[in-house]
Design a protein around this motif. Structure first.
Motif, PDB file in Angstrom:
ATOM      1  N   PRO A   1       0.816  -1.207   0.000  1.00 27.66           N
ATOM      2  CA  PRO A   1       0.000   0.000   0.000  1.00 27.66           C
ATOM      3  C   PRO A   1       0.855   1.265   0.000  1.00 27.66           C
ATOM      4  O   PRO A   1       2.000   1.255   0.469  1.00 27.66           O
ATOM      5  CB  PRO A   1      -0.797  -0.106   1.300  1.00 27.66           C
ATOM      6  CG  PRO A   1      -0.031  -1.022   2.171  1.00 27.66           C
ATOM      7  CD  PRO A   1       0.737  -1.948   1.268  1.00 27.66           C
TER       8      PRO A   1
ATOM      9  N   ARG B   1      -4.943  -3.826  -7.709  1.00 29.81           N
ATOM     10  CA  ARG B   1      -5.167  -3.888  -6.260  1.00 29.81           C
ATOM     11  C   ARG B   1      -5.588  -2.549  -5.679  1.00 29.81           C
ATOM     12  O   ARG B   1      -5.865  -2.454  -4.488  1.00 29.81           O
ATOM     13  CB  ARG B   1      -3.919  -4.404  -5.562  1.00 29.81           C
ATOM     14  CG  ARG B   1      -3.670  -5.881  -5.848  1.00 29.81           C
ATOM     15  CD  ARG B   1      -2.518  -6.433  -5.080  1.00 29.81           C
ATOM     16  NE  ARG B   1      -2.327  -7.847  -5.392  1.00 29.81           N
ATOM     17  CZ  ARG B   1      -1.673  -8.299  -6.450  1.00 29.81           C
ATOM     18  NH1 ARG B   1      -1.148  -7.455  -7.312  1.00 29.81           N
ATOM     19  NH2 ARG B   1      -1.548  -9.599  -6.652  1.00 29.81           N
TER      20      ARG B   1
ATOM     21  N   ALA C   1      -8.098   2.841  -1.404  1.00 34.44           N
ATOM     22  CA  ALA C   1      -6.737   2.369  -1.136  1.00 34.44           C
ATOM     23  C   ALA C   1      -5.919   2.366  -2.418  1.00 34.44           C
ATOM     24  O   ALA C   1      -6.415   1.983  -3.481  1.00 34.44           O
ATOM     25  CB  ALA C   1      -6.756   0.970  -0.541  1.00 34.44           C
TER      26      ALA C   1
ATOM     27  N   PHE D   1      -2.426   0.906  -4.106  1.00 38.14           N
ATOM     28  CA  PHE D   1      -1.339  -0.061  -3.979  1.00 38.14           C
ATOM     29  C   PHE D   1      -0.314   0.142  -5.090  1.00 38.14           C
ATOM     30  O   PHE D   1      -0.654   0.568  -6.193  1.00 38.14           O
ATOM     31  CB  PHE D   1      -1.891  -1.498  -4.028  1.00 38.14           C
ATOM     32  CG  PHE D   1      -2.374  -1.979  -2.688  1.00 38.14           C
ATOM     33  CD1 PHE D   1      -3.571  -1.507  -2.161  1.00 38.14           C
ATOM     34  CD2 PHE D   1      -1.629  -2.876  -1.936  1.00 38.14           C
ATOM     35  CE1 PHE D   1      -4.015  -1.923  -0.918  1.00 38.14           C
ATOM     36  CE2 PHE D   1      -2.062  -3.302  -0.686  1.00 38.14           C
ATOM     37  CZ  PHE D   1      -3.261  -2.826  -0.174  1.00 38.14           C
TER      38      PHE D   1
END
Lengths: 582, 582
Positions: B428, B516, B521, B523
């Motif tokens: 991340p 991802r 989020a 990544f």
């Protein structure tokens, strides 16, 4: 603020001992803001008011701050300034930020002063706390009784602990060492108190010199029996005499060892005249490395605590379908079961008993207002622990109360993979926790998932549930090598906001790995202390590698073998099913 | 030392710019001690003399220090004091340690002063370097020519780079920014020099104010053409005028931004009167994040460099059995092949061409004295790289020249597993290199093995082969988030002292991982830049998981596809065999 000519005033969440859990008497930030979480600082200016807290408390703070006028700043979120950054940006040259010098470490004070100076903002220590002045019905100061922890639990006498400390002091040419952290003082003097919720510590300061060990405590705390037990090694002083003792020590010009990240700026100011050695206290590391008696105690206590957890989980499976079980009543039931265990001395923190979407609030504290009934569906997360005379425990289990969704099984299995991969790694001497943190996260990262908290913390021996200096997280424990005798939690999680939370937590002891060590290299590994089944309904076997399945089955076999002798016939039968090989 | 009333004198391995590779003119520590490695400091007292270096150089230092009277201190070995610790322990109260204030960062100076003060040892800056006074036949100062790097390679104009820097300065209320790191200056001003071996930098200082950018260079370096190209943005000053310019800047009382871990104590002393902002330079991070032009250049250069490596490995396989190939001749052959590539500008570091037990010397530098012939048996390790106009490369391959032993295959496969597992991880936003380091080590730790160096370093764009601030190691790069556009090496190894060394090194670019990332989020992942086969004779397929085998085969397929068009028929056939699927 006007009277003190302050344009801003800081109200930190901590107390003069930089405690995590603090007595009601010192909960000034909670009084001011209404936010009751364990971590968070408030900053008030003539124009604004802000409350800063970390990801564990985002949701709780949102709720509790509603309508208070305090703006929530989410620490650690991208683009969110820390209060220091915010102060630098928003205060104007010539303005003054005031604070209570007891409520900030010397290190943070120096940094803050430096940063504000760049903007020509003054930092002003204000001796009298501004919150106290307006505090009606302030709770009384804590005068809980204090006991001496017998050597059969502590494993080392106060005299020997002081000897070890004085050897370190001699090696550093330090004449005195000042301690203000309550758990460090409790450990060093083998005392346990009841002044702080969940942490069996007594409010105290200590000054250790080459010849003397002064313990500053409210007179009410020390019975003649306690004094008699410690008098060979310890001189008792009143808590209120501490600043005067610092003054006198400072005036001698002696060399004083302080941990500037632990003692307050106020301690350093009061020591004016002293020469300083700023270095982490050797007491922390000595406390973190458990001695053989503490390790034996931890293993025994984890058997008792595991039996209590199994009894609770067995009860829960029966009770939920009948109805009437709520988050609060489940937490009370668990406490009641634990109370029946030998050597139980209380909970080690407020039980996180979180059903459904509450599980996604990482440090959810159930109250009468938020309490909800558990139904025979969805996910229940329980993070809890005890204080026993011989150890402190901390365990999280996630329970599936109905049929799990495929997504829940996938995510829980990834959390489990994190526990397995971190637990079974070997690592060379010199490795620190932050280096290992990724092992608990990688299976989640693989699916674009993560968790916003650390993976592991140190834990005391009948002391604080969170202790340093070691830790397993991207940030904490950096540079602190893991050593045999240290105990750490391993607790990855996965949270779906508004839906559910999944977390698994075991405590593990660092031990030497004889199979991988040789003449030229020493390797360590973890030995799991926590004994309690892992929810198999949430495990997707297809996601586990063969060696991961073998680990899980071996762990469950061990849980069954160690706990069955402590259980009645019916819970033992439940345990057998809950730990069946997959 | 007597004349200056010094009881100890420090001779650091660095130069006034805190360079890693330093010109002969400044190689004082090498002159004094005979140790020629790139990292190491010497400390001389009236009673003792010590040389400190890290694990890469233990063996080399042992050899080179023999008979010199210098004691070798192995940095980072358990129980070995750093020279700071050694000085604190061994100097007596009242004694004085002298040093050249140009050869220590301001940060290290302040720390050292603090530590010595605790023991009442004085630290004394001595302006005239004591080594220089006794240096007969000192090499001349470097006046190599300087060129301007065209924007089609640099990807951003000097004006735009200065704009970005000045925006950061404005945000921090900084009036001026002083730079002494040669690669930072080269990047900011799009200049490339030839003053330092392997690093295409020019010896220079810079002061950037809100309106002006002063570049301090020996007059001989700048042709009228160079001046004309930069005159819009840059004011040229003589290198020797720098201290006077600092004086004048200090006297204005302005706020000066300095990286105290990069500029020398001498710079800060000369700025007396200024207000300071001590913070890492924004230039480092800007330089580390490659722009689209630099990324395109890196990809193209890695194809050319890969083709050169394949040609070399093909030649090696043929040539070794015939006899006559030595470590030195192999390194020369590789350089010769690279010289034939377009845009070649030199090597990026001295080639590590290490056969057999020399491979266990991590930074082995072959000399005429140590040179040995390569025989059709055993292990050959070659770590090398080029400067191209459009990129810097750095690659390590290990070659099996005969029949590998089972132990060698086991260990090499574990090194390969480290490369695979680190390369294919997603992580991340906010993750720093030290968090990922363990992924390259775990397969080795599993067998009680490890390596004593970091896993990865940043690399410049036609600049230094080692650059920060990012890094993948237990210690370097802490707190520096990996960002798209950063290039890092991934280079685990395994060394058996006196026997052989195994290492694999690829460069990888950080890119966004769209698969991802989601709304909440972000990544990132790595994209391998280095294109060169991995020695299959050393791979034990049984040790690889299926997805690891798939990774290796996919990488080899890509290498074959991308390099074949650049190769002649015979080397292409060799490549096909070397990259066959397993």
């Amino acid at each position: 603020m006007d009277k003190h000519a302050l344009q801003a005033y800081l109200v930190p969440g901590t107390d003069p001992h930089q405690s995590e859990y603090i007595p009601e008497f010192w909960r000034r930030r909670a009084l001011l803001t209404g936010f009751s979480g364990s971590a968070g600082d408030a900053l008030v200016t003539m124009r604004d008011a802000g409350l800063w807290t970390d990801s564990r408390y985002y949701l709780q703070a949102e709720r509790e701050l509603r309508g208070t006028g305090f703006t929530l700043f989410r620490w650690g979120s991208p683009g969110v300034p820390s209060w220091e950054e915010w102060a630098v940006r928003n205060l104007k040259p010539g303005e003054t930020l005031g604070l209570d010098p007891q409520l900030i470490t010397h290190q943070d004070y120096a940094k803050l002063e430096n940063r504000l100076a760049a903007k020509a903002v003054r930092l002003k220590p204000v001796a009298a706390n501004l919150i106290d002045r307006t505090w009606k019905q302030r709770p009384p100061q804590a005068f809980g009784p204090l006991t001496v922890l017998a050597e059969r639990y502590a494993g080392e006498s106060v005299g020997k602990k002081l000897d070890r400390l004085r050897q370190k002091m001699a090696a550093e040419d330090a004449d005195a060492h000042v301690l203000s952290q309550l758990d460090a003082i409790a450990w060093l003097f083998n005392i346990r108190g009841s002044d702080v919720p969940f942490n069996p510590v007594a409010i105290a300061y200590a000054i250790v010199t080459r010849k003397n060990a002064l313990l500053f405590l409210a007179r009410e705390k020390t019975s003649p029996r306690v004094r008699a037990a410690l008098k060979k090694d310890v001189s008792f002083r009143s808590y209120d005499d501490f600043p005067e003792a610092l003054h006198r020590l400072g005036q001698t010009g002696k060399r004083v060892w302080l941990d500037k990240s632990a003692v307050s700026h106020w301690v350093v100011r009061n020591l004016a005249g002293a020469r300083f050695l700023f270095k982490p206290s050797p007491v922390y590391l000595a406390k973190a490395v458990k001695n053989p008696t503490e390790i034996r105690g931890a293993k025994q206590a984890h058997r008792r605590d595991g039996a209590a957890m199994v009894t609770f989980l067995w009860w829960l499976e029966k009770a939920v379908p009948k109805g009437g079980v709520t988050e609060l009543s489940a937490a009370r039931k668990l406490e009641e079961i634990r109370k029946g265990q030998p050597r139980f001395k209380g909970l080690s923190f407020r039980t996180i008993s979180a059903y459904g979407s509450h599980g996604a609030i990482v440090h959810y504290a159930v109250t009468r207002e938020t309490d909800i009934p558990l139904q025979p569906k969805g996910i229940y997360l329980v993070d809890s622990g005890s204080q026993y005379l011989d150890a402190t425990t901390d365990i999280t289990r996630t329970v599936c109360l109905g049929q799990p969704a495929a997504e829940q099984r996938d995510r829980f299995t990834r959390v489990l993979k994190g526990v397995i991969n971190l637990t079974r790694t070997s690592f060379p001497q010199g490795t620190s926790g932050p280096q290992l943190d990724v092992l608990a996260r990688q299976a989640l990262w693989d699916r674009g998932l993560n968790y916003g908290h650390g993976t592991g913390h140190g834990i005391g021996a009948f002391l604080n549930v969170h202790e340093g200096p070691q830790g397993i997280s991207p940030a904490r424990g950096f540079g602190i090598s893991l050593e045999p005798g240290m105990i750490l939690s391993i607790e990855p999680g996965c949270y779906k906001r508004g839906d559910y939370g999944l977390r698994l937590e075991n405590l593990a002891l660092v031990v030497r790995d004889p199979g991988r060590s040789c003449k030229t290299a020493t390797f360590f590994k973890f030995e799991t202390l926590t004994l309690c089944p892992i929810e198999l309904r949430l495990v997707d076997k297809a996601l586990l590698a063969e060696d991961e399945i073998a680990w899980l089955n071996a762990y469950h076999l061990r849980v069954r073998k160690e706990l069955t002798p402590l259980l009645g016939k019916v819970p033992a039968a439940w345990l057998k099913k809950a730990t069946r090989p997959i």
